[in-house]
Design a protein around this motif. Structure first.
Motif, PDB file in Angstrom:
ATOM      1  N   ASP A 162       0.805  -1.216   0.000  1.00 16.76           N
ATOM      2  CA  ASP A 162       0.000   0.000   0.000  1.00 16.76           C
ATOM      3  C   ASP A 162       0.845   1.276   0.000  1.00 16.76           C
ATOM      4  O   ASP A 162       0.308   2.375   0.098  1.00 16.76           O
ATOM      5  CB  ASP A 162      -0.964   0.017   1.187  1.00 16.76           C
ATOM      6  N   LEU A 163       2.171   1.147  -0.112  1.00 17.45           N
ATOM      7  CA  LEU A 163       3.056   2.306  -0.174  1.00 17.45           C
ATOM      8  C   LEU A 163       3.743   2.327  -1.537  1.00 17.45           C
ATOM      9  O   LEU A 163       4.778   1.702  -1.752  1.00 17.45           O
ATOM     10  CB  LEU A 163       4.088   2.262   0.954  1.00 17.45           C
ATOM     11  N   GLY A 164       3.133   3.063  -2.466  1.00 17.04           N
ATOM     12  CA  GLY A 164       3.631   3.072  -3.838  1.00 17.04           C
ATOM     13  C   GLY A 164       5.066   3.535  -3.960  1.00 17.04           C
ATOM     14  O   GLY A 164       5.819   3.055  -4.814  1.00 17.04           O
ATOM     15  N   ASN A 165       5.494   4.473  -3.096  1.00 20.34           N
ATOM     16  CA  ASN A 165       6.873   4.944  -3.156  1.00 20.34           C
ATOM     17  C   ASN A 165       7.870   3.826  -2.881  1.00 20.34           C
ATOM     18  O   ASN A 165       8.942   3.779  -3.477  1.00 20.34           O
ATOM     19  CB  ASN A 165       7.093   6.082  -2.155  1.00 20.34           C
ATOM     20  N   GLU A 166       7.533   2.947  -1.941  1.00 22.18           N
ATOM     21  CA  GLU A 166       8.437   1.840  -1.637  1.00 22.18           C
ATOM     22  C   GLU A 166       8.629   0.959  -2.866  1.00 22.18           C
ATOM     23  O   GLU A 166       9.739   0.516  -3.170  1.00 22.18           O
ATOM     24  CB  GLU A 166       7.900   1.011  -0.464  1.00 22.18           C
ATOM     25  N   ILE A 167       7.553   0.708  -3.576  1.00 24.06           N
ATOM     26  CA  ILE A 167       7.634  -0.139  -4.771  1.00 24.06           C
ATOM     27  C   ILE A 167       8.427   0.557  -5.863  1.00 24.06           C
ATOM     28  O   ILE A 167       9.303  -0.042  -6.506  1.00 24.06           O
ATOM     29  CB  ILE A 167       6.217  -0.501  -5.254  1.00 24.06           C
TER      30      ILE A 167
ATOM     31  N   GLY B  41       1.110  -4.889   4.506  1.00 22.45           N
ATOM     32  CA  GLY B  41       1.718  -4.433   5.740  1.00 22.45           C
ATOM     33  C   GLY B  41       1.700  -5.510   6.817  1.00 22.45           C
ATOM     34  O   GLY B  41       2.675  -5.673   7.562  1.00 22.45           O
ATOM     35  N   THR B  42       0.601  -6.269   6.890  1.00 19.86           N
ATOM     36  CA  THR B  42       0.510  -7.350   7.872  1.00 19.86           C
ATOM     37  C   THR B  42       1.553  -8.414   7.601  1.00 19.86           C
ATOM     38  O   THR B  42       2.226  -8.899   8.527  1.00 19.86           O
ATOM     39  CB  THR B  42      -0.890  -7.978   7.845  1.00 19.86           C
TER      40      THR B  42
END
Length: 699
Positions: A513-518, A542-543
């Protein structure tokens, strides 16, 4: 992802000396630097065009914002009164505490508001369950802030002009002993959980003894979180509305912040205690964690709204809590807003898009800047933006543990590489951080980051950053000095052991859910390939990432840095691992007993910082911390982000300059219970006048 631009390297920016010896090079902070390549850092660049709305913030003394006192009369929405008249609820004065928390209408940005309407939001993390004390994930994105309440409140602390400490909450006040070894806290008297059961010190003690201090419960904190000087902290019940902390060393004031966030969410003992294995011989710790199924609603909470209806991976509806313990100065029971709706999405970008469209009321903008900036300029846009410059960052973390999570030869070989400063330096210099920043968004939103504290931190000093510039040839030379040679696959091979000559392969985790990380992970793959390192990316929820961290089965992971690197005085334990379960790049540092010299130095600095109250000395210690952190390439700092706080412009009582995340996220900093919408901007209710009155058993 946009194409990454690779700028030409300025030769004068880097001095590289290649020698024939393999001796150790000097590095303060106890790092194990060595090899034949000596790298000269460059000054960390100044932000040429910072975005910042903090000048709008108005600050107050505590008694200008809240107080605890009895009022002559109280009121509530008419439909709640109707249910009182029907015998379904006690009168409002019997549902409130003896002295409720009063939010002063003179503090409110727009004054008292009408009842009714909906606060709309998005969540992108699946809901595991409601037993938050046992570590069950509630979905985040603001859900946890509604469901769970703490002894103190850290979010609005940015508003305080009178003290650098949290707001009172369930604890109405506290007193230190003269020697600083004990802290006595008074709890709000007469408050009730949303099912009408009383809140007392028994709930606090249950949270402490049967969640935080139970080694079989993987909750939000552990005994090490609360240890002072490596020695355990004691908490005891004095009476139903008073508790006493006892510490090993005087005045650990930083622990007040731990009492104000998810490290001490107070859990309802009457609801979950019967499912704990300590009290139920038929229970297991797995069944205990899962007590409170996602759809078994409502569940008792102390927050302003109660989770009342959940359509799995579709919609979560909260209804006003008729037992909520706060009122405004006129005696009107809060919250003003009747319902909160969370719509499920697969990533956080949907929240930004929905806020721009007017169907969501708040978002943290860390991506899609082009669209946001263009849309915000439209006078008819339903949202506005407050900016917080250099307030977040993204980096890559290494797994340093030599024992925990090591089960294969590759695990062992990769951890050995990560523990070598030369390998970490090489990976750092292989990344074109300016190019990555430019690829994520045009404009002043992203820039290269050297790691350590965030530039927006009041304790940050640019001179303390040891910044390694982008230089592929130097990175290659460093790896060659380690004896790493190219194999038949075109990658560098492991230097020795069972995997000698086989391709060095590192897996990088990124959160779904964190597009920047991808995006950053995708950019790093070809950059690492250019120096002979094979990097693969694994995207998890995240889980799932939390579970992977708990079992130690990971190599590297993308990570978003925020509050601990912004306001380290509130999160000193998260700056460096001093005990197990405290920092994920060395999750079992105490058990494994393999701390590297620079980690020991970081621990020394943060331990001294945690109890230091002199502002000048705090700043000096954080300059030392930043230097040791960056010169040892503790993790790879990639980019800082100027986050934007998107807000529905029709939403009232939002304080000017609301930070995205300082002591906590925006939704925990804005006193959500006093937000409101005028009637012509109120959304339609789903539950109507139905209040959460009938509670199923937790099973």
């Amino acid at each position: 992802m946009k194409k990454v631009l690779i700028p030409l390297m300025v030769a004068a920016a880097l001095i590289m000396t290649v020698t024939a010896c393999g001796g150790k090079s000097k590095s303060t902070g106890g790092s194990e630097s060595g090899g034949s390549v000596v790298v000269t850092p460059i000054p960390y660049p100044v932000n040429p065009s910072p975005l910042d709305s903090s000048a709008k913030i108005k600050r107050y003394a505590l008694d200008q914002v809240i107080e605890y006192r009895s009022l002559p009369k109280y009121s509530e929405p008419d439909y709640v009164t109707a249910q009182v008249n029907q015998g379904k609820l006690p009168p409002v004065n019997q549902r409130l505490p003896e002295t409720p928390q009063v939010i002063k209408t003179s503090f409110m940005a727009d004054g008292p508001g009408p009842y009714g309407g909906v606060f709309a939001n998005v969540f992108a993390v699946p809901i595991e369950g409601w037993n938050f004390g046992a570590g069950a994930v509630n979905g985040w994105f603001g859900i946890e802030a509604i469901v769970s309440q703490c002894l103190l409140s850290s979010g609005p602390a940015y508003l305080r002009s009178d003290a650098n400490e949290p707001f009172p909450a369930l604890a109405t006040g506290w007193t230190w002993s003269s020697d600083g070894l004990t802290l006595t806290m008074d709890l709000i008297k007469g408050a009730k959980w949303s099912d009408g059961q009383p809140f007392t010190a028994d709930d606090v003690m249950y949270t402490w003894e049967d969640n935080i201090n139970d080694p079989n419960v993987a909750g939000r904190s552990s005994p090490g979180t609360w240890a002072v000087g490596g020695k355990p902290t004691k908490l005891e019940k004095v009476n139903d509305y008073q508790i006493k902390w006892t510490f090993a060393e005087p005045f650990p004031v930083y622990l007040l912040w731990a009492m104000a966030d998810d490290r001490f969410y107070v859990a309802p003992a009457h609801y979950y205690k019967p499912h704990h294995p300590k009290y139920n011989s038929n229970a297991t710790y797995s069944s205990f964690r899962s007590a409170g199924k996602p759809t078994a609603l409502p569940v008792p909470v102390l927050g302003p709204w109660v989770p009342t209806e959940y359509r799995t991976d579709e919609l979560l509806v909260f209804k006003r809590n008729p037992y909520y313990w706060k009122v405004d100065s006129d005696g009107r029971q809060l919250p003003y807003i009747d319902e909160v709706h969370f719509t499920y999405a697969t990533n956080s970008l949907a929240r930004t898009m929905n806020t721009m469209a007017g169907t969501c009321d708040l978002s943290n903008v860390g991506e899609s800047y082009d669209d946001v900036a263009r849309s915000a300029a439209d006078p008819n846009a339903p949202f506005r933006v407050d900016w917080q410059g250099d307030s977040h960052a993204y980096g890559m973390e290494f797994n340093y543990d030599t024992k925990f999570g090591v089960s294969t030869d590759q695990d062992k070989a990769n951890r050995a590489l990560f523990r070598d400063i030369r390998f970490r330096q090489a990976l750092t210099m292989a990344l074109d951080r300016d190019g990555i920043a430019a690829s994520l968004a045009a404009g002043p939103f992203y820039r290269a980051w050297g790691g350590g504290l965030l530039p927006a931190s009041p304790l940050y000093t640019r001179e303390s950053v040891v910044y390694l510039p982008y230089n592929v040839e130097t990175a290659k030379a460093i790896l060659a000095s380690l004896g790493l040679k190219t194999n038949s696959e075109g990658y560098l091979g492991y230097p020795e052991g069972p995997l000698a000559g086989k391709t060095i392969e590192i897996q990088l985790l990124a959160q779904q859910d964190l597009g920047n990380e991808i995006d950053i992970a995708q950019a790093a793959i070809p950059m690492f390939q250019a120096i002979g390192i094979k990097l693969t990316m694994k995207v998890l929820t995240g889980t799932a990432i939390s579970e992977t961290e708990l079992n130690g089965k990971w190599d590297m992971k993308s990570y978003r840095y925020d509050s601990p690197q912004l306001v380290p005085n509130a999160f000193p334990a998260q700056l460096s691992p001093t005990d197990d379960n405290m920092m994920y790049n060395h999750y079992k540092i105490k058990t494994s007993g393999d701390a590297m010299p620079f980690e020991t130095e970081l621990n020394r600095i943060t331990t001294a910082f945690a109890t230091e109250t002199d502002a000048a000395k705090q700043r000096q210690l954080m300059a030392e911390y930043n230097k040791v952190w960056t010169e040892n390439a503790t993790n790879i700092g990639v980019v800082t982000v100027s986050y934007g706080q998107l807000l529905n412009k029709y939403m009232k009582n939002v304080q000017p300059g609301l930070p995205v995340n300082l002591y906590s996220w925006g939704h925990q900093s804005m006193f959500m219970e006093q937000l409101y919408f005028e009637p012509d901007h109120q959304r339609r209710l789903i539950l109507g006048t139905n209040l959460p009155l009938n509670y199923p058993a937790a099973n």
